[in-house]
Design a protein around this motif. Structure first.
Motif, mmCIF file in Angstrom:
data_model
loop_
_atom_site.group_PDB
_atom_site.id
_atom_site.type_symbol
_atom_site.label_atom_id
_atom_site.label_comp_id
_atom_site.label_asym_id
_atom_site.label_seq_id
_atom_site.Cartn_x
_atom_site.Cartn_y
_atom_site.Cartn_z
ATOM 1 N N PHE A 310 0.800 -1.237 0.000
ATOM 2 C CA PHE A 310 0.000 0.000 0.000
ATOM 3 C C PHE A 310 0.829 1.282 0.000
ATOM 4 C CE2 PHE A 310 -3.055 -3.011 2.246
ATOM 5 C CZ PHE A 310 -3.748 -3.301 1.081
ATOM 6 N N GLY A 311 2.104 1.194 0.277
ATOM 7 C CA GLY A 311 2.918 2.412 0.358
ATOM 8 C C GLY A 311 2.559 3.281 1.561
ATOM 9 N N TYR A 312 1.991 2.680 2.612
ATOM 10 C CA TYR A 312 1.674 3.439 3.836
ATOM 11 C C TYR A 312 2.913 3.439 4.743
ATOM 12 C CZ TYR A 312 -3.296 2.650 2.578
ATOM 13 O OH TYR A 312 -4.511 2.600 1.951
ATOM 14 N N GLU A 313 3.924 4.160 4.309
ATOM 15 C CA GLU A 313 5.220 4.126 4.995
ATOM 16 C C GLU A 313 5.132 4.625 6.446
ATOM 17 O OE1 GLU A 313 8.041 2.760 3.874
ATOM 18 O OE2 GLU A 313 8.981 3.335 5.772
ATOM 19 N N GLU A 314 4.389 5.711 6.632
ATOM 20 C CA GLU A 314 4.326 6.309 7.971
ATOM 21 C C GLU A 314 3.668 5.336 8.955
ATOM 22 O OE1 GLU A 314 2.055 9.939 7.996
ATOM 23 O OE2 GLU A 314 2.685 10.389 10.062
ATOM 24 N N ALA A 315 2.575 4.711 8.534
ATOM 25 C CA ALA A 315 1.871 3.769 9.418
ATOM 26 C C ALA A 315 2.722 2.514 9.645
ATOM 27 C CB ALA A 315 0.514 3.409 8.818
ATOM 28 N N ALA A 316 3.455 2.098 8.617
ATOM 29 C CA ALA A 316 4.327 0.921 8.767
ATOM 30 C C ALA A 316 5.388 1.188 9.828
ATOM 31 C CB ALA A 316 4.996 0.595 7.429
ATOM 32 N N THR A 317 6.009 2.356 9.726
ATOM 33 C CA THR A 317 7.045 2.714 10.696
ATOM 34 C C THR A 317 6.442 2.847 12.097
ATOM 35 O OG1 THR A 317 8.174 3.864 8.940
ATOM 36 C CG2 THR A 317 8.916 4.368 11.158
ATOM 37 N N ALA A 318 5.217 3.377 12.167
ATOM 38 C CA ALA A 318 4.575 3.532 13.489
ATOM 39 C C ALA A 318 4.365 2.162 14.154
ATOM 40 C CB ALA A 318 3.241 4.259 13.332
ATOM 41 N N ILE A 319 4.010 1.153 13.373
ATOM 42 C CA ILE A 319 3.827 -0.195 13.938
ATOM 43 C C ILE A 319 5.171 -0.730 14.432
ATOM 44 C CG2 ILE A 319 3.224 -2.601 13.402
ATOM 45 C CD1 ILE A 319 1.173 -1.500 11.368
ATOM 46 N N GLU A 320 6.200 -0.609 13.595
ATOM 47 C CA GLU A 320 7.525 -1.125 13.977
ATOM 48 C C GLU A 320 8.063 -0.409 15.218
ATOM 49 O OE1 GLU A 320 8.631 -2.355 9.375
ATOM 50 O OE2 GLU A 320 9.267 -0.432 10.180
ATOM 51 N N THR A 321 7.823 0.891 15.282
ATOM 52 C CA THR A 321 8.285 1.664 16.447
ATOM 53 C C THR A 321 7.522 1.224 17.702
ATOM 54 O OG1 THR A 321 8.712 3.494 14.968
ATOM 55 C CG2 THR A 321 8.658 4.025 17.311
ATOM 56 N N ALA A 322 6.228 0.981 17.550
ATOM 57 C CA ALA A 322 5.427 0.544 18.705
ATOM 58 C C ALA A 322 5.949 -0.797 19.229
ATOM 59 C CB ALA A 322 3.956 0.431 18.302
ATOM 60 N N VAL A 323 6.251 -1.716 18.311
ATOM 61 C CA VAL A 323 6.784 -3.028 18.732
ATOM 62 C C VAL A 323 8.102 -2.816 19.479
ATOM 63 C CG1 VAL A 323 7.792 -5.200 17.877
ATOM 64 C CG2 VAL A 323 5.645 -4.348 16.892
ATOM 65 N N LYS A 324 8.963 -1.985 18.926
ATOM 66 C CA LYS A 324 10.258 -1.734 19.562
ATOM 67 C C LYS A 324 10.077 -1.125 20.952
ATOM 68 C CE LYS A 324 14.681 0.620 18.918
ATOM 69 N NZ LYS A 324 14.711 1.156 20.264
ATOM 70 N N ASN A 325 9.186 -0.145 21.058
ATOM 71 C CA ASN A 325 8.995 0.524 22.351
ATOM 72 C C ASN A 325 8.445 -0.434 23.408
ATOM 73 O OD1 ASN A 325 10.012 2.864 21.316
ATOM 74 N ND2 ASN A 325 8.023 3.822 20.945
ATOM 75 N N VAL A 326 7.522 -1.301 22.994
ATOM 76 C CA VAL A 326 6.950 -2.264 23.945
ATOM 77 C C VAL A 326 8.031 -3.247 24.406
ATOM 78 C CG1 VAL A 326 5.322 -4.212 24.102
ATOM 79 C CG2 VAL A 326 4.571 -2.026 23.150
ATOM 80 N N LEU A 327 8.868 -3.686 23.472
ATOM 81 C CA LEU A 327 9.960 -4.610 23.848
ATOM 82 C C LEU A 327 10.997 -3.885 24.712
ATOM 83 C CD1 LEU A 327 10.427 -6.499 20.451
ATOM 84 C CD2 LEU A 327 9.381 -7.412 22.533
ATOM 85 N N ASP A 328 11.333 -2.652 24.332
ATOM 86 C CA ASP A 328 12.304 -1.875 25.120
ATOM 87 C C ASP A 328 11.814 -1.681 26.550
ATOM 88 O OD1 ASP A 328 14.204 -1.609 23.168
ATOM 89 O OD2 ASP A 328 13.567 0.388 22.518
ATOM 90 N N ALA A 329 10.483 -1.578 26.713
ATOM 91 C CA ALA A 329 9.926 -1.389 28.065
ATOM 92 C C ALA A 329 9.957 -2.700 28.866
ATOM 93 C CB ALA A 329 8.504 -0.852 27.969
ATOM 94 N N GLY A 330 10.410 -3.761 28.225
ATOM 95 C CA GLY A 330 10.613 -5.018 28.956
ATOM 96 C C GLY A 330 9.481 -6.033 28.845
ATOM 97 N N HIS A 331 8.467 -5.738 28.049
ATOM 98 C CA HIS A 331 7.345 -6.674 27.929
ATOM 99 C C HIS A 331 7.723 -7.844 27.021
ATOM 100 C CE1 HIS A 331 5.031 -3.691 29.996
ATOM 101 N NE2 HIS A 331 5.306 -2.794 29.074
ATOM 102 N N ARG A 332 7.349 -9.052 27.415
ATOM 103 C CA ARG A 332 7.754 -10.251 26.671
ATOM 104 C C ARG A 332 6.648 -11.302 26.683
ATOM 105 N NH1 ARG A 332 11.323 -7.137 25.982
ATOM 106 N NH2 ARG A 332 13.544 -7.321 26.384
ATOM 107 N N THR A 333 6.490 -12.005 25.554
ATOM 108 C CA THR A 333 5.720 -13.250 25.576
ATOM 109 C C THR A 333 6.692 -14.369 25.979
ATOM 110 O OG1 THR A 333 6.119 -13.275 23.194
ATOM 111 C CG2 THR A 333 3.870 -12.724 23.918
ATOM 112 N N GLY A 334 6.170 -15.543 26.280
ATOM 113 C CA GLY A 334 6.996 -16.625 26.829
ATOM 114 C C GLY A 334 8.191 -17.020 25.975
ATOM 115 N N ASP A 335 8.022 -16.999 24.634
ATOM 116 C CA ASP A 335 9.095 -17.446 23.744
ATOM 117 C C ASP A 335 10.326 -16.542 23.795
ATOM 118 O OD1 ASP A 335 7.352 -15.526 22.599
ATOM 119 O OD2 ASP A 335 8.117 -15.941 20.598
#
Ligand code: NAD
Ligand code: IPM
Ligand code: MG
Length: 359
Positions: A310-335
């Motif tokens: 779709f070429g929705y670059e801004e929204a794509a980056t927002a998703i990737e940044t959200a994943v990074k921020n959640v992981l950086d905050a220490g949240h983890r699934t079991g794997d």
């Protein structure tokens, strides 16, 4: 408001529906924030389709995918169908949908998040700077060659044939060169040219095409050596291009650089912008129904869909940044959790990522 995009959803079996539900939540959130509009249509696919319709890929599911702008797929398969005859295995549907939609190019990025280096089996210093993509040929090779049983001199024999033609090799290799040109301009072509005739053809085609991309540094790596080098010097790879089965195996191996197969997203593309997006992992029957699967691979596949179809670059980056921020905050699934007692479930991880998506 962006134009309405039609998304065909084939959630499949096992953890497929669990992780796809989280990906859809993410898409809904980006509709609100970025003015995007999606229309979701759901179809039966895989084992569940065998149970309900007698085939892994019903015609109406295929047609639903064909009239969509992009497909979101969960996973198929499981022990329930393992003893089915081969036409009635969920995997047959997966190969069928890829072929019918002309998706010859499978892009599997191994994103290594710094904060997850403790989840990988490799030492942090070996992982340093690792950021690679496996470009896997998806509709040829031994997966699609003739296969049969026969009576041989020593009893029953099984035959799988591996066939590649020049066109099939050329189109995937060109895509890989183009991807490499937009990244660090390094391409590793992986084959088994010391033994296999299909690999010799593969290498000849790569050598013939390479001068068209003089800015890309090319290396040829034998697949056994590549499997080893992925663990020894992963950061030396940028784009890896390879045939169907080698790509299947090497991408699961690359998953362990990221910490878990639950982190690996994928895009399957043809000549145009239409694509099918799915996590690299399977239906994980061992954890299905427990609400503990990692939804990040599927959520990152949505980011790939936004960017590549779709070429929705801004929204794509927002998703990737959200994943990074959640992981950086220490949240983890079991794997990916070092301390398993603090692991979150699928929905909790999905909710945190949804909440972290910002414009
Ligand atoms: N694209 C697909 O639909 C696809 C891909 C691979 C395997 N399969 C099918 O899935 C079934 C199971 O195959 P398998 O066990 O070899 O591979 P798998 O990827 O389903 O699971 C391998 C291991 O990884 C774990 N795992 C996978 N995804 C995870 C996630 N999101 N979060 C946490 N842990 C996760 C599983 O619990 C399991 O221990 C088989 O029927 C296989 O054919 C389907
Ligand atoms: C389930 C199987 C047919 C499939 C494949 O080998 O392509 C899977 O392992 C994948 O990586 O998508
Ligand atoms: Mg696989």
């Amino acid at each position: 408001m962006a134009e309405v995009k039609k998304i065909a959803v084939v959630a499949g079996d096992g953890i497929g529906p669990e992780v796809v539900a989280e990906a859809i939540k993410v898409m809904r959130k980006t509709e609100e924030l970025f003015g995007l509009q999606f229309e979701f249509e759901h179809g039966l696919f895989g084992g569940i389709a065998i149970d309900e319709r007698g085939t892994p890929l019903p015609q109406d599911t295929l047609e639903m995918c064909q009239r969509s702008d992009a497909v979101l797929l969960g996973a198929v398969g499981g022990p329930k169908w393992d003893s089915n005859p081969k036409e009635l295995r969920p995997e047959t549907g997966l190969l069928g949908i890829r072929k019918a939609l002309g998706l010859f190019s499978n892009i599997r990025p191994a994103n290594v998040f710094d904060c997850l280096k403790d989840a990988s089996t490799l030492k942090p210093e070996v992982l340093e700077g690792t950021d690679l993509i496996v470009v896997r040929e998806l509709t040829g090779g031994i997966y699609f060659g003739e296969k049969y049983r026969r009576e041989g001199a020593h009893g029953e024999e099984a035959v799988d044939t591996c066939v590649y033609n020049v066109t099939e090799v050329e189109r995937i290799v060109r895509q890989a060169f183009e991807i490499a040109q937009k990244r660090s301009k390094r391409l590793a072509s992986v084959d088994k040219a010391n033994v296999l005739e299909t690999s010799r053809l593969w290498r000849e085609v790569v050598i013939r095409i390479a001068p068209e991309y003089p800015d890309v540094e090319l290396e040829h790596v034998l697949v056994d050596n590549c499997a080893m080098q992925l663990l020894r010097r992963p950061s030396s790879f940028d784009v890896i291009v390879t045939e169907n089965m080698f790509g299947d195996i090497l991408s699961d191996e690359a998953a362990m650089l990221t910490g878990s197969i639950g982190m690996l997203s994928s895009a399957s593309l043809g000549e145009g912008s239409f694509g099918l997006y799915e996590p690299v992992h399977g239906s994980a029957p061992d954890i299905a129904g427990q609400g503990i699967a990692n939804p990040i691979a599927t959520i990152l596949s949505v980011a790939l869909m936004y960017r590549l179809t779709f070429g929705y670059e801004e929204a794509a980056t927002a998703i990737e940044t959200a994943v990074k921020n959640v992981l950086d905050a220490g949240h983890r699934t079991g794997d990916i959790a070092v301390d398993k007692s603090k692991a979150l479930g699928t929905t909790a991880m999905g909710d945190l990522i949804v909440a972290a998506i910002k414009r």
